[in-house]
Design a protein around this motif. Sequence first.
Motif, mmCIF file in Angstrom:
data_model
loop_
_atom_site.group_PDB
_atom_site.id
_atom_site.type_symbol
_atom_site.label_atom_id
_atom_site.label_comp_id
_atom_site.label_asym_id
_atom_site.label_seq_id
_atom_site.Cartn_x
_atom_site.Cartn_y
_atom_site.Cartn_z
ATOM 1 N N VAL A 89 0.459 -1.832 0.030
ATOM 2 C CA VAL A 89 -0.110 0.109 0.384
ATOM 3 C C VAL A 89 0.549 0.838 0.014
ATOM 4 O O VAL A 89 0.566 2.420 -0.506
ATOM 5 N N GLU A 90 2.114 1.010 0.776
ATOM 6 C CA GLU A 90 2.347 2.697 1.004
ATOM 7 C C GLU A 90 3.133 2.715 -0.395
ATOM 8 O O GLU A 90 3.205 3.410 -0.510
ATOM 9 N N SER A 91 3.515 1.567 -1.573
ATOM 10 C CA SER A 91 4.834 1.718 -2.670
ATOM 11 C C SER A 91 3.621 3.285 -3.337
ATOM 12 O O SER A 91 3.697 2.866 -4.461
ATOM 13 N N VAL A 92 2.136 2.026 -3.643
ATOM 14 C CA VAL A 92 1.364 2.602 -4.457
ATOM 15 C C VAL A 92 1.109 4.169 -4.326
ATOM 16 O O VAL A 92 0.839 4.959 -5.226
ATOM 17 N N VAL A 93 0.975 4.417 -3.065
ATOM 18 C CA VAL A 93 0.255 5.642 -2.835
ATOM 19 C C VAL A 93 1.533 6.520 -2.723
ATOM 20 O O VAL A 93 1.535 7.512 -2.299
ATOM 21 N N ALA A 94 2.912 6.324 -2.775
ATOM 22 C CA ALA A 94 4.136 6.972 -2.908
ATOM 23 C C ALA A 94 4.412 8.742 -3.723
ATOM 24 O O ALA A 94 4.868 9.261 -3.827
ATOM 25 N N ASP A 95 3.557 7.992 -4.767
ATOM 26 C CA ASP A 95 3.581 8.673 -6.204
ATOM 27 C C ASP A 95 3.320 10.408 -5.634
ATOM 28 O O ASP A 95 2.184 11.018 -5.815
ATOM 29 N N GLN A 96 1.679 10.058 -4.543
ATOM 30 C CA GLN A 96 0.758 10.358 -3.846
ATOM 31 C C GLN A 96 0.640 11.522 -3.093
ATOM 32 O O GLN A 96 0.060 12.805 -2.795
ATOM 33 N N LEU A 97 2.303 11.232 -2.528
ATOM 34 C CA LEU A 97 2.986 12.162 -1.495
ATOM 35 C C LEU A 97 2.867 13.177 -1.665
ATOM 36 O O LEU A 97 3.483 12.858 -3.019
ATOM 37 N N LYS A 98 2.802 14.907 -0.711
ATOM 38 C CA LYS A 98 3.638 15.930 -1.502
ATOM 39 C C LYS A 98 4.811 15.089 -0.405
ATOM 40 O O LYS A 98 5.262 14.826 0.116
#
Length: 135
Positions: free
Chosen positions: A10-19
């Motif tokens: 999950v962290e790897s999938v949302v990593a590009d959405q983090l500011k």
Amino acid sequence: MSRTNRALTVESVVADQLKADDAYPVLSIGDTIDVHYRIIEGDKERVQVFQGVYIARRGRGINEMITVRRIVANEGVERVFPLHSPRIAKIDVVRHGDARRAKLYYLRDRIGKSRRLRDRRRGLKHVGAGNGSGS
């Protein structure tokens, strides 16, 4: 799939959405901040500023939230903002407040001047105080 593998996925999938870490100024609990929030009404978009005291931070990663409290017409209003939301245009620090704890929920019970936090001015000396020279 084990719990840790699921969390890493999950962290790897949302990593590009983090500011990025430098997207916001350094925020600390007790600061008075301006949150510039994009509001979409129909086909129009505008930015509304919510100014208040930064009283709590919770979560980590994409789930990180901040709670900001302000007083409107003698009524306390709290808003919880997702820190990595694309709707947040920017955050500005208006003044730095001095807080000794991580969550300032006790401000909910305060009214009047006791609601205010001390200003944090480290390294600044009071002008003309102390030596009695008058200058």
